[in-house]
Write an enzyme that holds these catalytic residues in place. Structure first.
Site, mmCIF file in Angstrom:
data_model
loop_
_atom_site.group_PDB
_atom_site.id
_atom_site.type_symbol
_atom_site.label_atom_id
_atom_site.label_comp_id
_atom_site.label_asym_id
_atom_site.label_seq_id
_atom_site.Cartn_x
_atom_site.Cartn_y
_atom_site.Cartn_z
ATOM 1 N N ASP A 10 102.066 95.153 25.483
ATOM 2 C CA ASP A 10 100.775 94.728 26.020
ATOM 3 C C ASP A 10 100.702 93.173 25.509
ATOM 4 O O ASP A 10 101.486 92.841 24.697
ATOM 5 C CB ASP A 10 99.785 95.506 25.821
ATOM 6 C CG ASP A 10 98.172 95.221 26.168
ATOM 7 O OD1 ASP A 10 98.278 94.521 27.121
ATOM 8 O OD2 ASP A 10 97.446 95.024 25.496
ATOM 9 N N SER A 11 99.655 92.626 26.129
ATOM 10 C CA SER A 11 99.306 91.301 25.561
ATOM 11 C C SER A 11 98.764 91.175 24.080
ATOM 12 O O SER A 11 98.666 90.115 23.531
ATOM 13 C CB SER A 11 98.448 90.734 26.602
ATOM 14 O OG SER A 11 97.101 91.467 26.460
ATOM 15 N N TYR A 42 96.198 87.303 28.389
ATOM 16 C CA TYR A 42 97.022 87.099 29.501
ATOM 17 C C TYR A 42 96.264 86.972 30.928
ATOM 18 O O TYR A 42 96.353 86.251 31.691
ATOM 19 C CB TYR A 42 98.092 88.020 30.013
ATOM 20 C CG TYR A 42 99.294 88.209 29.083
ATOM 21 C CD1 TYR A 42 99.295 87.486 27.822
ATOM 22 C CD2 TYR A 42 100.429 89.056 29.385
ATOM 23 C CE1 TYR A 42 100.521 87.534 26.943
ATOM 24 C CE2 TYR A 42 101.461 89.122 28.525
ATOM 25 C CZ TYR A 42 101.482 88.218 27.440
ATOM 26 O OH TYR A 42 102.715 88.400 26.617
ATOM 27 N N CYS A 73 99.760 97.397 30.323
ATOM 28 C CA CYS A 73 98.710 96.155 30.521
ATOM 29 C C CYS A 73 98.514 96.006 31.959
ATOM 30 O O CYS A 73 99.483 96.183 32.794
ATOM 31 C CB CYS A 73 99.426 94.783 29.885
ATOM 32 S SG CYS A 73 98.482 93.554 30.198
ATOM 33 N N THR A 75 97.244 93.631 33.548
ATOM 34 C CA THR A 75 97.280 92.161 34.003
ATOM 35 C C THR A 75 99.075 92.219 34.272
ATOM 36 O O THR A 75 99.185 91.813 35.562
ATOM 37 C CB THR A 75 97.031 91.224 32.899
ATOM 38 O OG1 THR A 75 95.534 91.559 32.564
ATOM 39 C CG2 THR A 75 96.966 90.043 33.523
ATOM 40 N N GLU A 151 88.550 93.103 21.575
ATOM 41 C CA GLU A 151 89.345 92.800 20.325
ATOM 42 C C GLU A 151 88.496 92.273 19.360
ATOM 43 O O GLU A 151 89.296 92.219 17.933
ATOM 44 C CB GLU A 151 90.044 91.294 20.687
ATOM 45 C CG GLU A 151 91.246 91.677 22.014
ATOM 46 C CD GLU A 151 92.485 91.976 21.248
ATOM 47 O OE1 GLU A 151 93.134 91.528 20.134
ATOM 48 O OE2 GLU A 151 93.403 92.728 21.995
ATOM 49 N N CYS A 185 92.300 97.977 32.988
ATOM 50 C CA CYS A 185 92.745 97.090 31.805
ATOM 51 C C CYS A 185 92.811 97.956 30.584
ATOM 52 O O CYS A 185 91.992 98.796 30.356
ATOM 53 C CB CYS A 185 91.886 96.175 31.495
ATOM 54 S SG CYS A 185 92.163 95.318 29.857
ATOM 55 N N THR A 186 94.046 98.070 29.993
ATOM 56 C CA THR A 186 94.216 99.106 28.637
ATOM 57 C C THR A 186 93.409 98.643 27.610
ATOM 58 O O THR A 186 93.289 99.715 26.757
ATOM 59 C CB THR A 186 95.712 99.046 28.482
ATOM 60 O OG1 THR A 186 96.076 97.735 27.971
ATOM 61 C CG2 THR A 186 96.463 99.553 29.439
#
Ligand code: DGL
Length: 267
Positions: A10-11, A42, A73, A75, A151, A185-186
């Protein structure tokens, strides 16, 4: 049968929501995770940049003993072409599995999608849903603040900032009368309780992470790649930025402490 690990990337840390489900449904499968924490997000970048990062992330995982790769991810999954980016092992993103689960869930034929700006602009989920069922009505909304809120740990069910953002983003989806909402989105499963409160009881949330984990299990079964080990799974995490930041935040995604070693690695 194969004892190599499942490669997940993932990003950043969002893909950990898929790792959590993978560990639950396949407790003997080892996982090698790559989170590109140095380059997140991302979802606000161009297609070309996301595709380049994706190739690099996959190349990183392929330098390890993996038997399948999951792009955990939304994205990244939205920027993939029709062809799999790997041709010698199973691969899945999250879009197709989530679209399939949403089509199976909806009773009134109205599905909502939330994701990053890049995901929503790509139309990937709509396309995947319409490949399964042309008649489903889709309403999609980009939620650019969600990845940052998650985040940075604004994840409490009643966090006023996250709640305000969610009320704003979800209003058009509520107005559309959907009975199913894809968390595309994860990162979003971490704030699913807030989203569920706002959407109300009649709306089923489909986690793209969970759908992808279930589909990955199906692919491993179909390809006879499940491990025959009965040992408890061993996870290994690689991140492109700070290990300590990852360890601090990861518990929000895993709902537990990090269950494996974490290394910082350049890709
Ligand atoms: N977890 C990623 C996704 O599913 C986050 C995207 C980002 O890095 O912006 O879309």
């Amino acid at each position: 049968m194969n004892r190599d690990a499942i490669g997940v990337f993932d990003s950043g840390m969002g893909g950990l929501t898929a790792v959590k489900v993978l560990n639950q449904i396949m407790p003997h499968e080892n996982i090698i995770y790559f989170g590109d924490t140095a380059r997140i997000p991302y979802g606000t970048r161009s297609r070309q940049t996301i595709q380049r990062y994706t190739q690099e992330d996959i190349a990183f995982l392929r330098r390890h003993p993996v038997k399948m790769i999951i792009a955990a991810c939304g994205t990244v999954s939205s920027m993939l072409g029709a062809d799999s980016p790997v041709d010698d092992m199973p691969f899945t993103g999250v879009v197709y599995p989530a679209a399939r689960a949403a089509c199976a869930s909806t009773q009134n034929g109205r599905v909502g999608i939330i994701g990053t700006p890049a995901t929503v602009a790509s139309g990937s989920y709509e396309q995947a849903i319409h490949n399964v069922d042309q008649s489903v009505d889709v309403t999609a909304m980009a939620c650019p603040l969600f990845v940052h809120l998650v985040e940075y740990g604004y994840t409490d069910r009643n966090d006023p900032i996250t709640r305000l953002a969610a009320e704003e983003y979800l209003q058009p989806i509520r107005d559309a009368g959907v009975d199913t909402l894809i968390l595309g989105c994860t990162h979003y499963p971490v704030i699913a309780p807030t989203i569920a409160d706002i959407m109300g009881e009649g709306v089923k949330l489909i986690s793209a992470s969970e759908a992808a984990a279930n589909y990955a299990k199906q692919l491993l079964e179909e390809n006879d790649l499940l491990t025959d080990s009965t040992d408890h799974a061993h996870n290994t995490y690689y991140v492109s930025d700070s290990v300590s930041m990852f360890r601090d935040n990861a518990k929000n995604f895993l709902a537990d402490a990090v269950n494996g070693q974490v290394f910082s690695s350049r890709i």
